[in-house]
Design an enzyme around this catalytic site. Structure first.
Site, PDB file in Angstrom:
ATOM      1  N   LYS A 176       0.850  -1.194   0.000  1.00 47.97           N
ATOM      2  CA  LYS A 176       0.000   0.000   0.000  1.00 47.97           C
ATOM      3  C   LYS A 176       0.882   1.239   0.000  1.00 47.97           C
ATOM      4  O   LYS A 176       1.513   1.560   1.009  1.00 47.97           O
ATOM      5  CB  LYS A 176      -0.910   0.046   1.231  1.00 47.97           C
ATOM      6  N   GLU A 251       8.977   1.561  11.599  1.00 50.15           N
ATOM      7  CA  GLU A 251       9.934   2.673  11.603  1.00 50.15           C
ATOM      8  C   GLU A 251       9.116   3.946  11.688  1.00 50.15           C
ATOM      9  O   GLU A 251       8.395   4.289  10.751  1.00 50.15           O
ATOM     10  CB  GLU A 251      10.796   2.629  10.344  1.00 50.15           C
ATOM     11  N   CYS A 285      12.728  11.208   8.083  1.00 48.07           N
ATOM     12  CA  CYS A 285      12.543  10.745   9.461  1.00 48.07           C
ATOM     13  C   CYS A 285      13.807  10.974  10.274  1.00 48.07           C
ATOM     14  O   CYS A 285      13.754  11.079  11.505  1.00 48.07           O
ATOM     15  CB  CYS A 285      12.126   9.287   9.502  1.00 48.07           C
ATOM     16  N   GLU A 386       7.622  15.826  17.052  1.00 46.70           N
ATOM     17  CA  GLU A 386       8.101  15.739  15.674  1.00 46.70           C
ATOM     18  C   GLU A 386       7.349  16.749  14.815  1.00 46.70           C
ATOM     19  O   GLU A 386       6.115  16.777  14.809  1.00 46.70           O
ATOM     20  CB  GLU A 386       7.888  14.326  15.127  1.00 46.70           C
TER      21      GLU A 386
END
Length: 459
Positions: A176, A251, A285, A386
């Site tokens: 996906k 992750e 990231c 974040e």
């Protein structure tokens, strides 16, 4: 002229979603440009793809590793042939510069070659038995159907990093791609179809995470799930997969610090900090989000950072003069601007940027000035949450011990770096930093194909 409609790839065929509904994909550099439409698939579409993968798995698992490698090498060759075309698609869908898009393709190509070679060495072990005359050994077997859920920030490299090892090991895959960047995922699957991968071994389903992603995580026929994305979504996937005892590989988020000590090469530290903070508009990231700088050199370091930030040229990623593109869509734009507003309200000093750019050719895109905050305290949200955008928080620390404490005092643990000329302090930091990936006198975002990649804590 009608825009292209991207279809699902299930069982070797291109198919529409069961609902027949589609969603728009627009260029984040100019939201007036409708790039293509993509299937808004649902649970039934995901189940069809899972069934196709389950049906193809036994025959694919029986193919010798060398035979699987031969097919995957042909797919790699197809990617190499189309690398400029795919890079242009990445730039239009994601917003990153063409140079960054080409860099993503180069990384994917390098990693894929390494992964194929490693797949030929999936060896077991011989183990001494406590019983006389017994020969004991282990073998590695594929799991079955693996679900791959990839992000929009590296929409080609991450699927490559996840799908290729799974396929090389003999698993069948349902992939996906992120809804914001589906065309990159389609290009990835097309390379394998061109290479002659048997139908059903690699399937692609587009659609919302709450339907397609949820089914992939919860379906008992899926034996492994690999996900890259936000921590809340990853935690939800982990919980659902646990109910079926499927393996998970997650992750997730990061709040990556660079520590700059007074004995550091400040020019090198500033170069690395700015490169890692603003490449891909801060949407790695492993992007540098916090710079923890020892008090005697804060002003000197800030001056160097601001000089380099002033040289960044924001614009359409396809423009050769652009060094930073837009963030990836309106939702990301709103979220990053909200973090900037929170930083201002909490009392951080805005040293550069802080605005959405709306002038001239940037008027219809998702552009944000490269932003630098100073006087950031550890309790501020911009020091803890974040942001995933072009925002750097510079934080003063009194000494090495405080730097380590502040670096570790967040929920995340993905990447870090230290700049120092002291080997003792560098090695102490390496031992004490709470991350999965650390560096000495290198950017936080550096990675290599042959090295492990991942985090600890909420990462």
């Amino acid at each position: 002229m009608a825009e292209a409609v991207l279809k699902n790839h299930i069982g070797g065929r291109q198919v529409e979603s069961s609902s027949g509904e589609t969603a728009e994909v627009r260029n984040p550099a100019d939201l007036r440009e409708l790039l293509w439409r993509v299937q808004s698939s649902g649970r039934e579409d995901a189940r069809r793809a899972i069934a196709a993968a389950a049906g193809a798995f036994p025959a694919w698992a029986a193919v010798p590793a060398a035979g699987r490698a031969e097919i995957l090498q042909r797919a790699l060759a197809a990617i190499v042939r189309r690398r400029e075309e795919i890079a242009a698609i990445l730039s239009r869908e994601n917003g990153k510069t063409l140079g960054e898009a080409r860099g993503e393709l180069s990384s994917a190509i390098k990693e894929m070659g390494w992964q194929i070679a490693e797949g030929l060495r999936l060896c077991g072990q011989t183990v001494p038995s406590e019983k006389e005359g017994v020969f004991a050994y282990t073998v590695r077997r594929p799991l079955g159907v693996a679900a791959i859920i990839s992000p929009w920030n590296f929409p080609f490299n991450v699927p490559c990093r996840k799908c290729v090892p799974a396929l090389m090991a003999g698993n069948a895959v349902v992939f996906k791609p992120a809804s914001a960047t589906p065309r990159a995922g389609v290009c990835f699957v097309e390379a394998f179809e061109e290479a002659g991968l048997p139908p059903g071994v690699l399937n692609l389903v587009t659609g919302p995470g709450k339907t397609v992603g949820d089914e992939l995580a919860a379906n008992p026929a899926v034996r492994a799930v690999s996900f890259t994305g936000s921590t809340p979504v990853g935690a939800a996937i982990h919980a659902k997969a646990a109910a079926t005892l499927a393996r998970t590989q997650l992750e997730m988020g990061g709040k990556n610090p660079v520590v700059v000590l007074a004995d550091a090469d400040l020019d090198a530290a500033a170069d690395a900090t700015v490169a890692a903070a603003y490449a891909c508009a801060g949407q790695w990231c492993t992007s540098t989000s916090r710079a923890l700088v020892e008090a005697p050199v804060v002003e000197s370091f800030q001056k160097r950072v601001l000089e380099r930030v002033a040289a960044i040229r924001v614009g359409d990623g396809r423009d050769p003069g652009t060094t930073m593109g837009p963030v990836c869509g309106p939702d990301q734009l709103r979220m990053v601007l909200a973090h900037i507003e929170a930083g201002l309200k909490e009392g951080a000093t805005l040293l550069a940027g802080g605005r959405q750019l709306r002038e001239g050719a940037l008027a219809h895109g998702c552009f944000i000035e490269p932003t630098v905050f100073g006087d950031v305290r550890p309790d501020m949200s911009i020091a803890r949450e974040e942001i995933f955008g072009p925002v750097l928080a510079i934080m003063r620390v009194e000494d090495f011990e405080e730097a380590v404490a502040v670096a570790n005092d967040v929920a995340y643990g993905l990447a870090s770096s230290i700049y120092t000329s002291s080997l003792a302090r560098a090695m102490s930091f390496v031992e004490r930093t709470e991350v999965g990936l650390t560096h000495v006198n290198m950017p936080t975002a550096h990675k290599e194909a042959g090295l492990p990649f991942g985090g600890i804590k909420a990462s």
